[in-house]
Scaffold this active site. Structure first.
Site, PDB file in Angstrom:
ATOM      1  N   THR A   6       5.471   1.643   8.549  1.00  8.91           N
ATOM      2  CA  THR A   6       6.747   2.368   8.674  1.00  8.91           C
ATOM      3  C   THR A   6       7.011   2.749  10.132  1.00  8.91           C
ATOM      4  OG1 THR A   6       5.554   4.405   8.220  1.00  8.91           O
ATOM      5  CG2 THR A   6       6.660   3.371   6.356  1.00  8.91           C
ATOM      6  N   GLY A  27       1.096  12.122   3.864  1.00  8.97           N
ATOM      7  CA  GLY A  27      -0.143  12.683   4.409  1.00  8.97           C
ATOM      8  C   GLY A  27      -1.371  11.940   3.915  1.00  8.97           C
ATOM      9  N   LEU A  28      -1.181  10.663   3.547  1.00 12.65           N
ATOM     10  CA  LEU A  28      -2.294   9.782   3.177  1.00 12.65           C
ATOM     11  C   LEU A  28      -3.155  10.347   2.045  1.00 12.65           C
ATOM     12  CD1 LEU A  28      -3.086   8.621   6.811  1.00 12.65           C
ATOM     13  CD2 LEU A  28      -2.155   7.170   5.017  1.00 12.65           C
ATOM     14  N   ASN A  35      -6.698  -1.051   0.904  1.00  5.29           N
ATOM     15  CA  ASN A  35      -6.164  -0.566   2.184  1.00  5.29           C
ATOM     16  C   ASN A  35      -7.069   0.564   2.683  1.00  5.29           C
ATOM     17  OD1 ASN A  35      -4.326   1.523   3.709  1.00  5.29           O
ATOM     18  ND2 ASN A  35      -3.196  -0.395   3.818  1.00  5.29           N
ATOM     19  N   ASN A  83       9.079   9.062   4.416  1.00  8.18           N
ATOM     20  CA  ASN A  83       7.986   9.667   3.657  1.00  8.18           C
ATOM     21  C   ASN A  83       6.991  10.322   4.598  1.00  8.18           C
ATOM     22  OD1 ASN A  83       5.058   8.416   3.560  1.00  8.18           O
ATOM     23  ND2 ASN A  83       6.477   6.723   3.970  1.00  8.18           N
ATOM     24  N   SER A 130       0.813  -1.215   0.000  1.00  5.92           N
ATOM     25  CA  SER A 130       0.000   0.000   0.000  1.00  5.92           C
ATOM     26  C   SER A 130       0.851   1.271   0.000  1.00  5.92           C
ATOM     27  CB  SER A 130      -0.887   0.009   1.244  1.00  5.92           C
ATOM     28  OG  SER A 130      -1.665   1.188   1.252  1.00  5.92           O
ATOM     29  N   GLY A 190      12.136   0.726   3.900  1.00  6.54           N
ATOM     30  CA  GLY A 190      13.272   0.259   3.109  1.00  6.54           C
ATOM     31  C   GLY A 190      14.171  -0.690   3.892  1.00  6.54           C
ATOM     32  N   THR A 218       9.003   0.078  -0.650  1.00  6.72           N
ATOM     33  CA  THR A 218      10.005   1.057  -1.081  1.00  6.72           C
ATOM     34  C   THR A 218      10.807   0.596  -2.296  1.00  6.72           C
ATOM     35  OG1 THR A 218      10.109   1.919   1.151  1.00  6.72           O
ATOM     36  CG2 THR A 218      12.036   2.323  -0.219  1.00  6.72           C
ATOM     37  N   CYS A 249      -2.965   5.014  12.442  1.00  8.60           N
ATOM     38  CA  CYS A 249      -3.507   6.354  12.190  1.00  8.60           C
ATOM     39  C   CYS A 249      -3.965   6.967  13.495  1.00  8.60           C
ATOM     40  CB  CYS A 249      -4.734   6.281  11.283  1.00  8.60           C
ATOM     41  SG  CYS A 249      -4.375   5.617   9.691  1.00  8.60           S
TER      42      CYS A 249
HETATM   43  C1  LIG Z   1       5.437   6.597   0.075  1.00 10.29           C
HETATM   44  C2  LIG Z   1       4.774   5.617   0.987  1.00 10.29           C
HETATM   45  C3  LIG Z   1       3.392   5.660   1.178  1.00 10.29           C
HETATM   46  C4  LIG Z   1       2.755   4.742   2.012  1.00 10.29           C
HETATM   47  N1  LIG Z   1       1.398   4.787   2.170  1.00 10.29           N
HETATM   48  C5  LIG Z   1       0.778   3.829   2.920  1.00 10.29           C
HETATM   49  C6  LIG Z   1      -0.654   3.797   3.030  1.00 10.29           C
HETATM   50  O1  LIG Z   1      -1.368   4.603   2.430  1.00 10.29           O
HETATM   51  N2  LIG Z   1      -1.216   2.848   3.833  1.00 10.29           N
HETATM   52  C7  LIG Z   1      -0.440   1.919   4.501  1.00 10.29           C
HETATM   53  O2  LIG Z   1      -0.991   1.056   5.204  1.00 10.29           O
HETATM   54  N3  LIG Z   1       0.899   1.909   4.386  1.00 10.29           N
HETATM   55  C8  LIG Z   1       1.520   2.849   3.623  1.00 10.29           C
HETATM   56  N4  LIG Z   1       2.887   2.833   3.501  1.00 10.29           N
HETATM   57  C9  LIG Z   1       3.676   1.806   4.226  1.00 10.29           C
HETATM   58  C10 LIG Z   1       4.079   0.666   3.308  1.00 10.29           C
HETATM   59  O3  LIG Z   1       2.949  -0.011   2.779  1.00 10.29           O
HETATM   60  C11 LIG Z   1       4.980  -0.336   4.074  1.00 10.29           C
HETATM   61  O4  LIG Z   1       4.276  -0.814   5.210  1.00 10.29           O
HETATM   62  C12 LIG Z   1       6.290   0.260   4.550  1.00 10.29           C
HETATM   63  O5  LIG Z   1       6.802   1.193   3.615  1.00 10.29           O
HETATM   64  C13 LIG Z   1       7.354  -0.811   4.825  1.00 10.29           C
HETATM   65  O6  LIG Z   1       7.639  -1.579   3.670  1.00 10.29           O
HETATM   66  P1  LIG Z   1       8.873  -1.241   2.679  1.00 10.29           P
HETATM   67  O7  LIG Z   1      10.095  -1.105   3.536  1.00 10.29           O
HETATM   68  O8  LIG Z   1       8.933  -2.376   1.706  1.00 10.29           O
HETATM   69  O9  LIG Z   1       8.542   0.058   2.013  1.00 10.29           O
HETATM   70  C14 LIG Z   1       3.534   3.757   2.685  1.00 10.29           C
HETATM   71  C15 LIG Z   1       4.925   3.720   2.497  1.00 10.29           C
HETATM   72  C16 LIG Z   1       5.542   4.620   1.653  1.00 10.29           C
HETATM   73  C17 LIG Z   1       7.044   4.535   1.458  1.00 10.29           C
END
Ligand SMILES: Cc1cc2nc3c(=O)[nH]c(=O)nc-3n(C[C@H](O)[C@H](O)[C@H](O)COP(=O)(O)O)c2cc1C
Length: 321
Positions: free
Chosen positions: A208, A86-87, A113, A83, A35, A232, A281, A144
């Protein structure tokens, strides 16, 4: 996984069965796009063969559209990224009317999501999705702040998370409900069991990590917001432990994510008990990362003479270090 020679005559990586189940949902392989890092899936359709992926998790959907945080919204950090988006999203009604009809044309399971800033918002989003066709399930983002309760995160408090998940489960009649946990809790096992008890069908571990980056000369944040979320490879070892801790204490499946970049990362998460993974990421550096990983995981299994990926699940043996 032992490294046996897989030069079996007449067999190839294509013979590896990568299909996995997450509860009642079946995926052709364990690689889903995460997501917020893959738009609504459609934005990637010219780069990635969506039908090669296990599934796609949409950008977080709220009841009202959200325009998001001021720029800059992302910042590279050593081994990761911050990041503060701001959803931003089009809102669930526009998603259902404009995005979903296009997404449905692809034969790939789509998980929506869902988030809100109070319980009622979450429920409104689920109700709007319940009326729509073309979704496989829901993923509740509980990282949230609840504006009605002074901005406390749903995902930081087992009682608040339980109440939310219980009511979301009652609203989600048609499809499984996954709950995406926050990594920022003292004992993630407590949170995992609390939401499992309320009927969560699977857990996504994890979101994150709250973090920040500033310029001490200007006294300002390097993001448009004072803080952001770290993702990441930097978070992968921490999240790997969280996935292990969760998988040990719940009966429902766990979907893992945090810094997945290589086939080894995928197999590590499966080895500590995950049923599937998501790629976040990594899609920023290489938009085709998720599709590439499907091929790499098949090859890695083939090289080790594994022809069914589920054999690797839970392979980690803590007693031998
Ligand atoms: C730019 C960005 C936007 C994200 N937006 C959402 C989101 O809208 N809803 C959500 O549950 N997680 C969101 N996440 C979290 C990711 O889905 C994921 O849980 C997190 O980045 C860890 O995985 P990764 O290290 O592979 O990025 C976002 C992450 C990033 C980097």
């Amino acid at each position: 996984m032992s490294s046996r020679n897989a030069s079996l005559p007449g067999r190839s990586p294509a013979d590896v069965d990568l299909s996995v189940a997450v509860g009642t949902l079946r995926f052709r392989n364990p690689i889903l796009a995460a997501s917020g890092t893959f738009g609504y899936g459609l934005e990637f359709a010219h780069l990635v063969d969506l039908e090669k992926l296990g599934g796609v998790v949409t950008k977080g959907l709220s009841w009202e559209p959200i325009s998001g945080a001021p720029a800059p919204r992302v910042l590279p950090t050593p081994s990761g990224m911050l990041n503060a988006i701001g959803l931003q999203n089009v809102g669930v009604r526009a998603f259902v009317a404009q995005k979903l009809p296009l997404l449905r044309k692809f034969s790939v399971p789509v998980i929506a999501n869902v988030f809100g800033d109070c319980q009622e918002d979450y429920l409104e989003v689920i109700r709007a999705l319940e009326d729509a066709e073309g979704l496989a399930g829901y993923e509740l983002n509980i990282s949230c702040p609840n504006v009605k309760r002074g901005g406390l995160q749903f995902g930081g408090d087992p009682a608040m998370a339980s109440e939310l998940v219980g009511s979301a489960k009652r609203a989600a009649n048609r499809r499984p409900l996954w709950v995406k946990l926050s990594p920022l809790v003292a004992d993630i096992g407590v949170m995992a069991r609390a939401v499992e008890a309320e009927g969560a069908d699977a857990l996504t571990v994890a979101n994150t990590y709250p973090a920040m980056a500033i310029d001490h000369r200007t006294g300002r944040s390097l993001l448009g917001n004072p803080t952001g979320g770290l993702s990441g490879p930097a978070i992968r070892p921490i999240t790997l432990r969280l996935v292990w801790e969760v998988a040990k204490v719940v009966k429902i499946p766990v979907v893992a994510l945090g810094g997945v970049e290589t086939a080894s990362d995928v197999l590590d998460y499966l080895a500590v008990g995950a049923a599937a993974v998501q790629v976040g990421t990594a899609s920023f550096a290489d938009p085709r990362a998720s599709e590439r990983l499907v091929g790499e995981v098949s090859s890695a299994c083939f090289t080790s003479n594994i022809f069914n990926i589920n054999e690797l699940r839970g392979h980690f043996r803590p007693e031998i270090g």
